[in-house]
Design a protein around this motif. Structure first.
Motif, PDB file in Angstrom:
ATOM      1  N   LEU A  85       1.535   9.761   1.563  1.00  0.00           N
ATOM      2  CA  LEU A  85       2.925   9.838   1.088  1.00  0.00           C
ATOM      3  C   LEU A  85       3.424   8.477   0.610  1.00  0.00           C
ATOM      4  O   LEU A  85       4.095   8.384  -0.429  1.00  0.00           O
ATOM      5  CB  LEU A  85       3.827  10.369   2.205  1.00  0.00           C
ATOM      6  N   SER A  86       3.110   7.425   1.349  1.00  0.00           N
ATOM      7  CA  SER A  86       3.582   6.090   0.958  1.00  0.00           C
ATOM      8  C   SER A  86       2.960   5.672  -0.373  1.00  0.00           C
ATOM      9  O   SER A  86       3.646   5.083  -1.226  1.00  0.00           O
ATOM     10  CB  SER A  86       3.241   5.061   2.045  1.00  0.00           C
ATOM     11  N   ASN A  87       1.692   6.004  -0.576  1.00  0.00           N
ATOM     12  CA  ASN A  87       1.032   5.656  -1.843  1.00  0.00           C
ATOM     13  C   ASN A  87       1.643   6.408  -3.020  1.00  0.00           C
ATOM     14  O   ASN A  87       1.850   5.842  -4.099  1.00  0.00           O
ATOM     15  CB  ASN A  87      -0.474   5.942  -1.769  1.00  0.00           C
ATOM     16  N   GLN A  88       1.924   7.702  -2.828  1.00  0.00           N
ATOM     17  CA  GLN A  88       2.512   8.496  -3.905  1.00  0.00           C
ATOM     18  C   GLN A  88       3.906   8.000  -4.278  1.00  0.00           C
ATOM     19  O   GLN A  88       4.258   7.912  -5.460  1.00  0.00           O
ATOM     20  CB  GLN A  88       2.579   9.968  -3.492  1.00  0.00           C
ATOM     21  N   ILE A  89       4.691   7.676  -3.273  1.00  0.00           N
ATOM     22  CA  ILE A  89       6.043   7.161  -3.547  1.00  0.00           C
ATOM     23  C   ILE A  89       5.956   5.818  -4.252  1.00  0.00           C
ATOM     24  O   ILE A  89       6.715   5.536  -5.190  1.00  0.00           O
ATOM     25  CB  ILE A  89       6.847   7.038  -2.232  1.00  0.00           C
ATOM     26  N   MET A  90       5.006   4.974  -3.809  1.00  0.00           N
ATOM     27  CA  MET A  90       4.875   3.645  -4.408  1.00  0.00           C
ATOM     28  C   MET A  90       4.456   3.722  -5.862  1.00  0.00           C
ATOM     29  O   MET A  90       4.884   2.912  -6.687  1.00  0.00           O
ATOM     30  CB  MET A  90       3.854   2.820  -3.604  1.00  0.00           C
ATOM     31  N   VAL A  91       3.622   4.705  -6.202  1.00  0.00           N
ATOM     32  CA  VAL A  91       3.215   4.882  -7.603  1.00  0.00           C
ATOM     33  C   VAL A  91       4.432   5.170  -8.468  1.00  0.00           C
ATOM     34  O   VAL A  91       4.589   4.586  -9.559  1.00  0.00           O
ATOM     35  CB  VAL A  91       2.185   6.028  -7.725  1.00  0.00           C
ATOM     36  N   LYS A  92       5.311   6.043  -8.004  1.00  0.00           N
ATOM     37  CA  LYS A  92       6.507   6.384  -8.782  1.00  0.00           C
ATOM     38  C   LYS A  92       7.466   5.200  -8.876  1.00  0.00           C
ATOM     39  O   LYS A  92       8.063   4.945  -9.931  1.00  0.00           O
ATOM     40  CB  LYS A  92       7.206   7.589  -8.153  1.00  0.00           C
ATOM     41  N   ILE A  93       7.615   4.463  -7.776  1.00  0.00           N
ATOM     42  CA  ILE A  93       8.482   3.283  -7.794  1.00  0.00           C
ATOM     43  C   ILE A  93       7.939   2.243  -8.775  1.00  0.00           C
ATOM     44  O   ILE A  93       8.692   1.655  -9.558  1.00  0.00           O
ATOM     45  CB  ILE A  93       8.591   2.669  -6.385  1.00  0.00           C
ATOM     46  N   THR A  94       6.632   2.038  -8.724  1.00  0.00           N
ATOM     47  CA  THR A  94       6.011   1.052  -9.616  1.00  0.00           C
ATOM     48  C   THR A  94       6.268   1.388 -11.071  1.00  0.00           C
ATOM     49  O   THR A  94       6.618   0.513 -11.878  1.00  0.00           O
ATOM     50  CB  THR A  94       4.497   0.979  -9.361  1.00  0.00           C
ATOM     51  N   LEU A 140       1.687  -4.264  -7.905  1.00  0.00           N
ATOM     52  CA  LEU A 140       2.657  -3.400  -7.221  1.00  0.00           C
ATOM     53  C   LEU A 140       1.987  -2.134  -6.699  1.00  0.00           C
ATOM     54  O   LEU A 140       2.238  -1.704  -5.569  1.00  0.00           O
ATOM     55  CB  LEU A 140       3.797  -3.036  -8.172  1.00  0.00           C
ATOM     56  N   ASN A 141       1.169  -1.515  -7.532  1.00  0.00           N
ATOM     57  CA  ASN A 141       0.521  -0.262  -7.141  1.00  0.00           C
ATOM     58  C   ASN A 141      -0.382  -0.434  -5.933  1.00  0.00           C
ATOM     59  O   ASN A 141      -0.425   0.409  -5.044  1.00  0.00           O
ATOM     60  CB  ASN A 141      -0.322   0.270  -8.316  1.00  0.00           C
ATOM     61  N   THR A 142      -1.099  -1.539  -5.888  1.00  0.00           N
ATOM     62  CA  THR A 142      -2.143  -1.711  -4.881  1.00  0.00           C
ATOM     63  C   THR A 142      -1.686  -2.500  -3.669  1.00  0.00           C
ATOM     64  O   THR A 142      -2.017  -2.154  -2.536  1.00  0.00           O
ATOM     65  CB  THR A 142      -3.368  -2.415  -5.508  1.00  0.00           C
ATOM     66  N   CYS A 143      -0.925  -3.551  -3.924  1.00  0.00           N
ATOM     67  CA  CYS A 143      -0.684  -4.537  -2.863  1.00  0.00           C
ATOM     68  C   CYS A 143       0.460  -4.189  -1.928  1.00  0.00           C
ATOM     69  O   CYS A 143       0.379  -4.448  -0.723  1.00  0.00           O
ATOM     70  CB  CYS A 143      -0.423  -5.916  -3.485  1.00  0.00           C
ATOM     71  N   PHE A 144       1.542  -3.631  -2.447  1.00  0.00           N
ATOM     72  CA  PHE A 144       2.765  -3.521  -1.638  1.00  0.00           C
ATOM     73  C   PHE A 144       2.549  -2.663  -0.399  1.00  0.00           C
ATOM     74  O   PHE A 144       2.764  -3.108   0.731  1.00  0.00           O
ATOM     75  CB  PHE A 144       3.905  -2.951  -2.483  1.00  0.00           C
ATOM     76  N   LEU A 146      -0.283  -1.481   0.820  1.00  0.00           N
ATOM     77  CA  LEU A 146      -1.430  -1.917   1.614  1.00  0.00           C
ATOM     78  C   LEU A 146      -1.075  -3.135   2.453  1.00  0.00           C
ATOM     79  O   LEU A 146      -1.454  -3.215   3.631  1.00  0.00           O
ATOM     80  CB  LEU A 146      -2.617  -2.233   0.694  1.00  0.00           C
ATOM     81  N   MET A 147      -0.328  -4.073   1.882  1.00  0.00           N
ATOM     82  CA  MET A 147       0.062  -5.269   2.639  1.00  0.00           C
ATOM     83  C   MET A 147       1.037  -4.906   3.750  1.00  0.00           C
ATOM     84  O   MET A 147       0.994  -5.493   4.841  1.00  0.00           O
ATOM     85  CB  MET A 147       0.672  -6.313   1.703  1.00  0.00           C
ATOM     86  N   SER A 148       1.928  -3.949   3.486  1.00  0.00           N
ATOM     87  CA  SER A 148       2.865  -3.511   4.530  1.00  0.00           C
ATOM     88  C   SER A 148       2.101  -2.901   5.697  1.00  0.00           C
ATOM     89  O   SER A 148       2.360  -3.211   6.870  1.00  0.00           O
ATOM     90  CB  SER A 148       3.847  -2.479   3.949  1.00  0.00           C
ATOM     91  N   GLN A 149       1.143  -2.038   5.349  1.00  0.00           N
ATOM     92  CA  GLN A 149       0.342  -1.409   6.405  1.00  0.00           C
ATOM     93  C   GLN A 149      -0.513  -2.436   7.137  1.00  0.00           C
ATOM     94  O   GLN A 149      -0.647  -2.376   8.371  1.00  0.00           O
ATOM     95  CB  GLN A 149      -0.545  -0.325   5.783  1.00  0.00           C
ATOM     96  N   SER A 150      -1.063  -3.394   6.394  1.00  0.00           N
ATOM     97  CA  SER A 150      -1.905  -4.421   7.015  1.00  0.00           C
ATOM     98  C   SER A 150      -1.106  -5.273   7.983  1.00  0.00           C
ATOM     99  O   SER A 150      -1.576  -5.613   9.079  1.00  0.00           O
ATOM    100  CB  SER A 150      -2.530  -5.303   5.931  1.00  0.00           C
ATOM    101  N   PHE A 151       0.138  -5.619   7.598  1.00  0.00           N
ATOM    102  CA  PHE A 151       0.975  -6.434   8.479  1.00  0.00           C
ATOM    103  C   PHE A 151       1.266  -5.697   9.786  1.00  0.00           C
ATOM    104  O   PHE A 151       1.155  -6.269  10.880  1.00  0.00           O
ATOM    105  CB  PHE A 151       2.283  -6.779   7.773  1.00  0.00           C
ATOM    106  N   ILE A 152       1.632  -4.417   9.662  1.00  0.00           N
ATOM    107  CA  ILE A 152       1.925  -3.622  10.863  1.00  0.00           C
ATOM    108  C   ILE A 152       0.674  -3.500  11.730  1.00  0.00           C
ATOM    109  O   ILE A 152       0.734  -3.625  12.970  1.00  0.00           O
ATOM    110  CB  ILE A 152       2.433  -2.222  10.468  1.00  0.00           C
ATOM    111  N   PHE A 309      -2.556  -9.878  -6.253  1.00  0.00           N
ATOM    112  CA  PHE A 309      -1.211 -10.398  -5.986  1.00  0.00           C
ATOM    113  C   PHE A 309      -0.948 -11.683  -6.761  1.00  0.00           C
ATOM    114  O   PHE A 309       0.102 -11.841  -7.396  1.00  0.00           O
ATOM    115  CB  PHE A 309      -1.060 -10.632  -4.482  1.00  0.00           C
ATOM    116  N   LEU A 310      -1.903 -12.602  -6.724  1.00  0.00           N
ATOM    117  CA  LEU A 310      -1.734 -13.875  -7.420  1.00  0.00           C
ATOM    118  C   LEU A 310      -1.705 -13.691  -8.932  1.00  0.00           C
ATOM    119  O   LEU A 310      -0.944 -14.352  -9.636  1.00  0.00           O
ATOM    120  CB  LEU A 310      -2.857 -14.839  -7.027  1.00  0.00           C
ATOM    121  N   ALA A 311      -2.542 -12.774  -9.442  1.00  0.00           N
ATOM    122  CA  ALA A 311      -2.514 -12.477 -10.875  1.00  0.00           C
ATOM    123  C   ALA A 311      -1.166 -11.883 -11.259  1.00  0.00           C
ATOM    124  O   ALA A 311      -0.601 -12.203 -12.312  1.00  0.00           O
ATOM    125  CB  ALA A 311      -3.644 -11.526 -11.242  1.00  0.00           C
TER     126      ALA A 311
END
Length: 604
Positions: A85-94, A140-144, A146-152, A309-311
């Motif tokens: 669900l988070s990935n699908q929402i992030m795709v639309k936001i991106t 945006l599609n890949t990092c946001f 994934l990084m949120s989940q990685s931090f948690i 992210f850096l790119a």
């Protein structure tokens, strides 16, 4: 002064770019929450391993083990669902963010002065919309999420490791500190080279675009080898920047993985010793080892995503750099209004806000001691004085570089003069709104430009409210109607690639038709008939007489036969008007115009 890409602060870039997150902040929060829940589901599942081993496997409770395993499966499936669900929402936001970013970028670039495009290649400008936007989209599609989940996951794993065993966790924190230092150091170096990589990519794209567009010239003069040499230089600059960027970023993954293995190996040895000495139970060790692996995986994922992210940051910096460019200034307040439905020029008026008086648009243009130079160190025009009466044909002749086209650019106010005044119906053109000033002018350039669309749409570009009958009338005036009707689809013929399926003369006829349908008070022809043969030119003149009726017309022509009927001919030389008069008067003077005219006659 705009700071260079290397000097821009990472957090400042993120802060400036975050305004695009504002309208989607609720969904972004939802993505963070779902990503966090997915991470927590994984953490909870890992912790369940402790009671499963201690309470069911070691005692041999098969029924309890079955229930615990089902609970564990349900826990992990819940995490997968939240992640999906988070990935699908992030795709639309991106896509929404990229849509707004691309729109704002186009709108801003479209508002920049011509001087910006003079100093930036088409390929470089196009790179903003392609390469830089794409890198931001990928980040945006890949990092946001994934990084949120990685931090948690990292934070939750550390908390649970403290819950399970404090001494072992301290060594894990030391390993984490080393990982963070490696990521920070290499990321800082990578960012610099990623910025250079974006810049060199834009330069290479610009060069390739120029070479593709200039294939005929390249082949005629046999410059393939020279262009290949230049291409290698651009390509090598990009190779060096990319190599440096990927060198620093690529070593992060292996180093972090290696540190993770060291941590895991130490934990296995130390934990095994503690189990043997009854200082730690087997279930706790097994669960702790899962957390150690679970802790290392998101850190490794983060290092893998840091490249994207850096790119993306480098792309965002370049685009923000464009946004820092000042828009074309427009301090004008006087507006152009149409007061009737006829086609006479006096149906237009100038309107000053707050004033009841209206100034009829007559097409009187004057230059008063105008001084101008594209570069302040080198003036092109030196105290030019021009007086164009309403309805007059004013022709400019002179050698290349004399300043003819520059005068046209100043009437349109593509550039601002250094000193002097240009008036339009007695109004300083700086007081006129630029859009209204340019609406009152129609410009036909030597280099025509046609847009992708039908012939009707290209002619109507001069007046979007023009009817089909008005489009056809304009085509007839410019003598374009006959060749248009011979085309398979007639006026519905599609044009692509700047009208490559038409001849140069046909394209120029369409450009003249586009000016005719605009029907402005002032008409500017900059070598408008340069690509038309003599026979077509004679036929065109009959239609152009109707187009130019009751209009002030400025004509630039190297073919002096096209300016013989002008009311006033101005001869320019090195930015100064050296002669003025009609054709016969200038011939009788036997000056510069006489030399140009007789020289042209000799060449015929």
């Amino acid at each position: 002064m705009i700071k260079s890409l290397e000097q821009k602060n990472l957090f400042a870039t993120i802060k400036r770019f975050s305004r695009y997150f504002g309208p989607n902040k609720f969904f972004l929060i939802l993505v963070v929450v779902l990503s966090g829940l997915s991470g927590l589901a994984g953490i909870a599942g890992s912790y369940l391993l402790r009671p499963i081993i201690n309470d069911y496997i070691l005692p041999g409770d098969v029924a309890g083990l079955r229930t615990a395993v089902l609970a564990l499966i349900a826990m992990y499936l819940t995490g997968v669902l939240f992640n999906f669900l988070s990935n699908q929402i992030m795709v639309k936001i991106t896509q929404k963010i990229i849509f707004e970013l691309r729109k704002d970028l186009f709108q801003h670039v479209d508002s920049l002065p011509l001087s910006y495009f003079d100093s930036n290649s088409d390929g470089n400008v196009m790179s903003y919309f392609s390469n830089d936007i794409d890198t931001i989209e990928n980040a945006l599609n890949t990092c946001f999420s994934l990084m949120s989940q990685s931090f948690i996951t990292v934070f939750g794993s550390i908390v649970m490791m403290f819950v399970l065993d404090v001494p072992l966790t301290f060594f894990t924190l030391i390993c984490l500190a080393v990982m963070i230092f490696i990521i920070y150091y290499n990321g800082k170096r990578s960012k610099t080279y990623y910025s250079k990589r974006q810049k060199h990519t834009a330069a290479l794209n610009g060069f390739i675009r120029e070479m593709i567009e200039g294939q005929k010239v390249e082949k005629v003069f046999g410059r393939e080898a020279k262009n290949l040499k230049n291409f290698r230089i651009y390509n090598n600059d990009l190779r060096i920047a990319s190599t440096n960027a990927f060198t620093y970023s690529s070593i992060m993954g292996p180093m972090v993985v290696s540190i993770g293995f060291i941590n895991y190996t130490f934990t296995v040895c130390a934990g095994g010793f503690m189990v043997i000495k009854n200082l730690l139970d087997l279930g706790t060790l097994a669960s702790y080892l899962i957390f150690v692996r679970q802790f290392s995986v998101p850190v490794n994922q983060f290092t893998q995503q840091i490249n994207l992210f850096l790119a993306g940051i480098a792309g965002a910096e370049r685009i923000l750099n464009v946004f820092d460019m000042e828009k074309e200034p427009d301090e004008g307040t006087v507006l152009l209004r149409r007061t009737g439905t006829d086609e006479a020029t006096d149906s237009f008026v100038w309107e000053r806000p707050g004033s009841a008086s209206l100034t009829p648009v007559k097409g009187e243009v004057r230059f008063h001691d105008v001084v101008f130079g594209y570069d302040s160190s080198r003036m092109i025009l030196n105290k030019i004085n021009i007086y164009a009466k309403p309805g007059q044909k004013i022709a400019f002749v002179g050698a290349t570089g004399a300043g003819k086209t520059t005068i046209i650019n100043l009437i349109n106010r593509f550039y601002d003069i250094q000193s002097g005044v240009i008036t339009y119906d007695g109004i300083d053109i700086k007081e006129i709104k630029k859009k209204d000033l340019r609406t009152s002018l129609a410009l036909v350039l030597q280099d025509t430009h046609l847009f992708t669309g039908t012939i009707t749409e290209n002619i109507r570009y001069g007046n979007l409210n023009a009817t089909d009958d008005e489009v056809i009338k304009a085509a007839k005036l410019s003598n374009a109607d006959s060749f248009i009707r011979r085309l398979p689809m007639g006026y519905d013929t599609m044009l692509k690639n700047d009208g490559d399926n038409l001849s140069l003369g046909q394209r120029q006829l369409l450009a003249i038709a586009r000016a005719a349908v605009a029907n402005p008070p002032v008409l500017i022809l900059d070598e408008a008939t340069s690509s038309i043969d003599t026979r077509t030119e004679k036929l065109l003149e009959e239609g152009m007489d109707a187009v130019m009726k009751n209009k002030t017309v400025f004509i630039i022509a190297h073919r002096l036969s096209t300016v013989k009927n002008a009311d006033v001919i101005l001869v320019l030389d090195h930015g100064e008007i050296v002669e003025r008069g009609n054709h016969q008067e200038l011939l009788e003077q036997k000056g510069r115009y006489y030399e140009l005219y007789t020289g042209a006659k000799l060449l015929v």
